[in-house]
Write a protein that holds these residues in place. Structure first.
Motif, mmCIF file in Angstrom:
data_model
loop_
_atom_site.group_PDB
_atom_site.id
_atom_site.type_symbol
_atom_site.label_atom_id
_atom_site.label_comp_id
_atom_site.label_asym_id
_atom_site.label_seq_id
_atom_site.Cartn_x
_atom_site.Cartn_y
_atom_site.Cartn_z
ATOM 1 N N SER A 145 16.805 4.809 8.861
ATOM 2 C CA SER A 145 17.826 5.381 8.840
ATOM 3 C C SER A 145 18.073 6.559 9.923
ATOM 4 O O SER A 145 19.178 7.232 10.317
ATOM 5 C CB SER A 145 18.345 5.276 7.408
ATOM 6 N N GLN A 146 17.206 6.906 9.919
ATOM 7 C CA GLN A 146 17.081 8.878 11.202
ATOM 8 C C GLN A 146 17.217 8.239 12.458
ATOM 9 O O GLN A 146 17.954 8.920 12.749
ATOM 10 C CB GLN A 146 16.232 9.366 10.840
ATOM 11 N N VAL A 249 12.822 11.283 20.746
ATOM 12 C CA VAL A 249 11.521 10.370 20.642
ATOM 13 C C VAL A 249 11.600 11.720 18.668
ATOM 14 O O VAL A 249 10.467 10.112 18.565
ATOM 15 C CB VAL A 249 11.420 11.925 21.076
ATOM 16 N N SER A 250 12.157 11.791 18.447
ATOM 17 C CA SER A 250 11.639 12.148 16.805
ATOM 18 C C SER A 250 11.620 10.630 16.292
ATOM 19 O O SER A 250 11.174 10.913 15.309
ATOM 20 C CB SER A 250 12.622 13.361 16.050
ATOM 21 N N PRO A 296 8.473 16.124 30.194
ATOM 22 C CA PRO A 296 7.429 15.617 29.612
ATOM 23 C C PRO A 296 6.718 16.144 28.403
ATOM 24 O O PRO A 296 5.956 15.620 27.430
ATOM 25 C CB PRO A 296 7.187 15.025 30.882
ATOM 26 N N LEU A 297 5.977 16.987 28.527
ATOM 27 C CA LEU A 297 4.979 17.365 27.929
ATOM 28 C C LEU A 297 5.683 18.493 26.452
ATOM 29 O O LEU A 297 4.917 17.579 24.928
ATOM 30 C CB LEU A 297 4.861 19.371 28.234
ATOM 31 N N LEU A 298 7.125 18.601 26.215
ATOM 32 C CA LEU A 298 7.992 18.549 25.157
ATOM 33 C C LEU A 298 7.920 17.778 24.480
ATOM 34 O O LEU A 298 8.156 17.329 23.039
ATOM 35 C CB LEU A 298 9.250 19.298 25.621
ATOM 36 N N ILE A 299 8.756 16.136 25.108
ATOM 37 C CA ILE A 299 8.566 15.178 24.402
ATOM 38 C C ILE A 299 7.586 14.599 23.475
ATOM 39 O O ILE A 299 7.863 14.349 22.598
ATOM 40 C CB ILE A 299 8.539 14.465 25.194
ATOM 41 N N LEU A 304 4.479 13.673 18.174
ATOM 42 C CA LEU A 304 3.330 14.359 17.591
ATOM 43 C C LEU A 304 3.874 15.027 16.515
ATOM 44 O O LEU A 304 3.501 15.752 15.055
ATOM 45 C CB LEU A 304 2.674 14.771 18.643
ATOM 46 N N TRP A 305 4.412 15.687 16.453
ATOM 47 C CA TRP A 305 5.107 16.233 15.408
ATOM 48 C C TRP A 305 5.599 15.799 14.325
ATOM 49 O O TRP A 305 5.312 15.977 13.400
ATOM 50 C CB TRP A 305 6.404 17.864 15.712
#
Length: 391
Positions: A145-146, A249-250, A296-299, A304-305
């Motif tokens: 749902s998120q 992405v999250s 890209p690193l932020l993604i 991972l978070w």
């Protein structure tokens, strides 16, 4: 009592129902602007609708689960979802903030009945060595749902009007009532829980300490998550599309975490799983205090978070079911309430940190919160005699 689900569609049904509940609970995030414009409400007033739902869920879910403990599980789950569907109609027809708040309270009551009972039913009908995977499957719908439901709700609200979002929720909820009635077995032989069980659980310090680990862990995440949009805007220069990309992405990280959490708990046990998740978050969360960085690193870090954030629920629920015995429905409802308690506390701490130290303090503070969660986990596991390394 059954040892395996009597219907192969039972777990998908429960997961689908949780998907609808997730859209109804969190879809309001995407409606703030169109709803506020239509009813001439400020963003703060519209945001109160999410608070009303959270507070109502936290207060009503344990009480309703305990007070209906002698009612058949199929009947009370179907009734709870019917109440959730009715709340969607009331929301769609509301003309002001009062009506919407009443509808949100009713929606929280219906969800607060269904979701913890769905977990209890799924766990009780599954072999012990597969419980974590089964619970992860039941809550997969809430995770999805998120990823899908909340963005879709926002798109519908901006395109056709906010009321159509609630009509869609009702349209999805109505067949769910029928699915619950036809797929959840009748006459499940559970020892009934009572208000006395709720009182006993709340009074049992060691058990409540275990339950409140959920609030500590979730709180550490919401220190950052609540304010991720302004953080990305201020440090990365992201607008609507950039923020939406990170949130998407999250969302995929959350799906991966939901599956991974069940696997890890079944393979290594809840204690090892939860311990390493806390350690992982202690390492990942402070990175967000180092922004800006390459996209890209932020993604990668956002994925991972989110994966770590959503991996803990199956292990924590297996832990609580192991400890709770026949009081599992009450304990699971308190655990669900603890999610909202943690979100509220984490948001408040994050707001205080922004006021005092700025947006870049959020990542480090969240990492400290994860360390507190690890201390909480270790202490509660040692104090409870049923805290074993493996489920």
């Amino acid at each position: 009592m059954h040892t395996t689900p009597p219907d192969r569609f039972l777990i998908p049904t429960l997961s689908l129902c949780n998907f609808v509940i997730g859209v109804g609970a969190f879809g309001i995030i995407g409606l703030v602007e169109p709803l506020g414009d239509d009813l001439q409400l400020s963003a703060a007033q519209t945001g109160q609708l999410l608070t009303a739902y959270a507070v109502a869920y936290a207060l009503l879910s344990p009480l309703l689960v305990a007070s209906t403990g002698r009612v058949g599980r199929r009947r009370i789950m179907a009734a709870g979802f019917a109440l959730f569907a009715l709340a969607a109609i009331m929301s769609a027809l509301s003309t002001g903030l009062t009506g919407l708040n009443i509808a949100r309270v009713l929606a929280a009551a219906g969800a607060g009945i269904f979701t913890p009972l769905a977990a209890a039913v799924a766990a009780s009908l599954s072999p012990e060595h597969q419980r974590a995977k089964v619970l992860a499957a039941v809550f997969f719908g809430l995770t999805m749902s998120q990823v899908v439901g909340v963005p879709a709700s926002s798109w519908i609200a901006y395109t056709f009007g906010w009321r159509w979002t609630f009509w869609l929720i009702f349209a999805m909820a109505l067949p769910c009532v029928w699915l619950i009635w036809t797929r959840v077995p009748a006459g499940l032989k559970f020892q009934p829980v009572t208000m006395g069980d709720l009182r006993d659980v709340v009074a049992e310090g060691r058990l409540m300490l275990a339950i409140m680990f959920t609030a500590t862990f979730i709180g550490s995440q919401y220190i950052l998550f609540t304010y991720i949009a302004p953080l990305l805007s201020a440090t990365m220069g992201f607008g609507r599309d950039g923020i939406a990309m990170v949130l998407m992405v999250s969302g995929f990280g959350a799906v991966a975490g939901n599956v991974l959490g069940g696997f890890l708990s079944d393979r290594y046990g809840w204690r090892i799983t939860l311990t390493w998740l806390c350690i992982a978050q202690m390492c990942v969360l402070p990175v967000f205090s180092l922004l800006p960085m390459s996209v890209p690193l932020l993604i990668v870090f956002a994925f991972l978070w989110a994966m770590g954030s959503w991996s803990f629920m199956a292990a924590q629920q297996v832990r609580l079911i192991t400890i709770a015995g026949h009081r599992a429905p009450v304990v699971l409802s308190l655990n669900a309430a603890a999610i909202y308690v943690g979100a509220a506390i984490g948001s408040a701490v994050g707001g205080l940190m922004i006021t005092g130290f700025g947006l870049l303090s959020l990542g480090i503070t969240a990492g400290v919160g994860a360390a507190c969660a690890l201390v909480h986990l270790t202490l509660s596991a040692r104090l409870n005699p049923l805290s074993e390394a493996r489920p």
